[in-house]
Design an enzyme around this catalytic site. Structure first.
Site, short mmCIF file in Angstrom:
data_model
loop_
_atom_site.label_atom_id
_atom_site.label_comp_id
_atom_site.label_asym_id
_atom_site.label_seq_id
_atom_site.Cartn_x
_atom_site.Cartn_y
_atom_site.Cartn_z
N HIS A 1 -17.08 46.08 36.11
CA HIS A 1 -17.45 45.25 34.97
C HIS A 1 -16.37 45.33 33.88
CE1 HIS A 1 -20.48 43.50 32.10
NE2 HIS A 1 -19.74 44.16 31.22
N GLU A 2 -15.99 46.56 33.52
CA GLU A 2 -14.98 46.71 32.47
C GLU A 2 -13.61 46.24 32.93
OE1 GLU A 2 -16.06 47.17 29.61
OE2 GLU A 2 -18.08 47.82 30.17
#
Length: 500
Positions: free
Chosen positions: A267-268
């Site tokens: 996600h990051e």
């Protein structure tokens, strides 16, 4: 660019962009100080850090609103500019106008309070002590309300705050999207519950942080993260900080669930791809800045439309079995199912599954708005939070630490949670568009991610803030923003997974 004039820009434009470059440098200096505070600053450093961040905010504000900036903007009002120059002026004008009537002392107070709040929130969460954090939550709310009233006294403060994170995207559009998801997601979750189908849950016992970190590092390398412009660290709440030269990601490790850290890392990484894809030669200009309202689409695309797919696990499974002991016999299908299990009982947003995640967001936005508008007292938040969790997800938190204290956002801001659901909606629309041009599943299966990175850079990243959010979405996908793609994607995916 084709169709644009090549005449020299007016002197006022050069001066304005030079000033904005200084503002950009101060903004990123503040961001990296904040990164340090969350990642590696010693515990005793908080009092000094709050003053440092406060000073930077006040200095940046003063440079943004001074008479020179106003004069340059006025001089450019009717100037002959290229489309790109006009877009840069539009963005600086908007930022200047929103800040012009806000006292510098208030800006400084907000920054100092937010920095102090981070430490107090961390301690309150660790101690499951909402009462300690409550006065700080009230204080930052009151300060943000004052700022909103200075910016636009004719508009409700919550809407002013919303416009900070979502410029050019009307709050009514977001409310329509929320209404669609309220009507679509709960029935689908109930169908899944009633199906009796149990997806694979192969992870039991505890997994050392070192092994989980090695797996996260492997995922970053596998997906093409540029290590010369980034790094992986841990933080209480995963986040990304950076620009086109240095975009750092963080994750956290849950001993009993290695899939949690892995998906958080991916996600990051998605956030980092956006920052790293911004044009380097536009650093210091709005054309080199990202759109906050688009950012989450990048993280959700890589997390869900790549990292949670069966083709991804066809290629990545050997990395998991190499780094986590006891899973030599794990199959691609089992890993795929484990990444996509629907778990309405989960109380933690960042650990939530792809569907129920949005009910977490909706309940936060409802509480967020009621609190800002004065319809909800701070001491009522824990009980209202638990009631909404029960209504929307059929579960009640056992503690405030896993309830209303779980997110870092309320240490500093409001009206920002909408970005997460908007991101998923835009990600599904982008996914449909990129699949029109590329064999995404084939590329993911073979571990060939560069064409996907290139597509996103070409259609999204390289534009920076040249286009307003609705236009950027339409240019990238060929259609106006719609929740239809997300609804279709979610129903097709989970009906197939759960044999509905």
């Amino acid at each position: 660019m084709t169709g644009e004039t090549t005449t020299d820009p007016p002197a006022a434009y050069d001066a304005l962009i030079d000033r904005y470059g200084r503002l950009t440098n101060l903004q990123y200096a503040s961001m990296y100080l904040n990164w340090d505070q969350q990642v590696m600053m010693p515990e005793g450093g908080s009092p000094g850090r709050s003053r440092q961040l406060s000073a930077i905010s006040a200095t940046r504000h003063d440079l943004l609103v001074d008479d020179d900036v106003a004069r340059w903007l006025d001089a450019l009002e009717d100037a002959s500019l290229t489309d790109r120059q006009a877009a840069a002026v539009r963005e600086i004008r908007r930022e200047h106008d929103r800040a012009a009537n806000v006292p510098s002392e208030l800006v400084e107070d907000i920054a100092r309070t937010a920095a102090e709040n981070q430490r107090i929130w961390q301690e309150a969460k660790a101690d499951d002590d909402f009462e300690t954090f409550a006065p700080r939550l009230e204080r930052i709310r009151d300060l943000q309300r004052k700022q909103a009233e200075h910016i636009d006294p004719e508009t409700p403060p919550y809407e002013v705050m919303y416009e900070e994170s979502h410029p050019f995207l009307p709050i009514g559009t977001m409310e329509d999207i929320f209404e669609t998801l309220r009507s679509e997601i709960p029935p689908l979750v109930e169908e899944i519950r009633a199906s009796g189908t149990n997806l694979a849950d192969p992870f039991d016992g505890e997994y050392p942080d070192a092994d989980q970190r090695a797996l996260s590092e492997a995922a970053l390398d596998y997906l093409g993260y540029d290590r010369s412009r980034g790094r992986l660290d841990t933080a209480p709440h995963p986040f990304m900080a950076g620009n086109q030269f240095d975009a750092r990601v963080t994750t956290r490790f849950k001993p009993t669930d290695p899939m949690d850290a892995l998906t958080a890392t991916i996600h990051e990484l998605g956030h980092a791809t956006y920052q790293l894809g911004l044009p380097k030669d536009e650093y210091g200009s709005p054309l080199g800045n990202s759109r906050m309202s688009i950012h989450e689409s990048q993280s959700r695309f890589w997390e869900n439309h790549v990292g949670r797919t069966e083709p991804f696990w066809e290629g990545f499974l050997p990395e998991l079995t190499d780094h986590l002991e006891g899973h030599d016999d794990l199959t691609v299908r089992e890993a795929f199912e484990a990444a996509n299990r629907i778990r309405p009982e989960n109380r933690i947003r960042v650990e939530a599954d792809e569907l129920t995640y949005h009910m977490h967001i909706i309940l936060r936005c409802e509480i967020d708005r009621a609190f800002v508008e004065g319809d909800l007292a701070v001491e009522e938040i824990p009980a209202v939070w638990n009631e909404k969790m029960d209504d929307y997800l059929g579960v009640r938190p056992d503690t405030d630490a896993e309830g209303c204290l779980q997110d870092i956002h309320w240490t500093s801001r409001f009206a920002c949670f909408q970005s997460y659901t908007l991101g998923s909606v835009v990600a599904a629309q982008l996914d449909a568009a990129v699949r029109d041009d590329l064999d995404v599943d084939g590329l993911v299966r073979e571990g060939e991610f560069e064409p996907i990175h290139d597509w996103m850079t070409e259609h999204v990243h390289r534009h920076g803030q040249r286009y307003e959010t609705p236009e950027l979405i339409e240019r990238a996908t060929g259609e106006p923003l719609t929740a239809d793609y997300f609804v279709e994607y979610a129903r097709e995916k989970f009906e197939r997974l759960y044999d509905l």
